[in-house]
Design an enzyme around this catalytic site. Structure first.
Site, short mmCIF file in Angstrom:
data_model
loop_
_atom_site.label_atom_id
_atom_site.label_comp_id
_atom_site.label_asym_id
_atom_site.label_seq_id
_atom_site.Cartn_x
_atom_site.Cartn_y
_atom_site.Cartn_z
N MET A 1 0.84 -1.17 0.00
CA MET A 1 0.00 0.00 0.00
C MET A 1 0.89 1.24 0.00
O MET A 1 1.41 1.65 1.03
CB MET A 1 -0.94 -0.08 1.19
CG MET A 1 -1.01 1.09 2.10
SD MET A 1 -2.13 0.91 3.48
CE MET A 1 -1.45 -0.44 4.38
N PRO A 2 1.10 1.84 -1.16
CA PRO A 2 1.93 3.04 -1.26
C PRO A 2 1.27 4.23 -0.56
O PRO A 2 0.05 4.38 -0.57
CB PRO A 2 2.01 3.29 -2.76
CG PRO A 2 1.62 2.01 -3.41
CD PRO A 2 0.68 1.34 -2.46
N ILE A 3 2.12 5.04 0.05
CA ILE A 3 1.66 6.28 0.68
C ILE A 3 2.44 7.43 0.05
O ILE A 3 3.68 7.41 0.05
CB ILE A 3 1.88 6.27 2.20
CG1 ILE A 3 1.11 5.12 2.85
CG2 ILE A 3 1.46 7.61 2.81
CD1 ILE A 3 1.40 4.93 4.32
N PHE A 28 1.04 7.86 -10.14
CA PHE A 28 1.68 6.71 -9.52
C PHE A 28 1.32 5.44 -10.27
O PHE A 28 2.19 4.62 -10.59
CB PHE A 28 1.30 6.60 -8.04
CG PHE A 28 2.08 5.53 -7.33
CD1 PHE A 28 3.23 5.86 -6.64
CD2 PHE A 28 1.68 4.20 -7.36
CE1 PHE A 28 3.98 4.87 -5.99
CE2 PHE A 28 2.41 3.21 -6.73
CZ PHE A 28 3.57 3.55 -6.04
N GLN A 40 -2.55 5.71 -1.04
CA GLN A 40 -2.98 6.70 -0.07
C GLN A 40 -2.19 7.99 -0.29
O GLN A 40 -1.00 7.95 -0.56
CB GLN A 40 -2.73 6.20 1.35
CG GLN A 40 -3.48 4.93 1.66
CD GLN A 40 -3.19 4.43 3.05
OE1 GLN A 40 -3.01 5.21 3.98
NE2 GLN A 40 -3.14 3.13 3.21
#
Length: 64
Positions: A1-3, A28, A40
């Site tokens: 889960m990239p932030i 992204f 996110q």
């Protein structure tokens, strides 16, 4: 889960922030792949009195 974290000065509208979140998310996914629903974006807004550049607060720079 990239932030994706964004720190910026206060003053943008909700519409501008929505557009930013959409653009960052799409960028992204286009660049790195992944599921856009898992990306996110966290926006931290900072008062100009709490941000310094060149040994001077931005709130003081605006007074020049």
């Amino acid at each position: 889960m990239p932030i994706i974290r964004v720190e910026m000065l206060k003053g943008r509208s909700v519409e501008q922030k929505k557009a930013l979140v959409e653009s960052l998310t799409s960028g992204f996914v286009e660049s790195c792949g992944g599921n856009r629903d898992n990306i996110q974006v966290v926006i931290t807004e900072i008062e100009s009195e709490n941000w310094g550049i060149g040994a001077e607060l931005l709130s003081d720079k605006s007074k020049h």
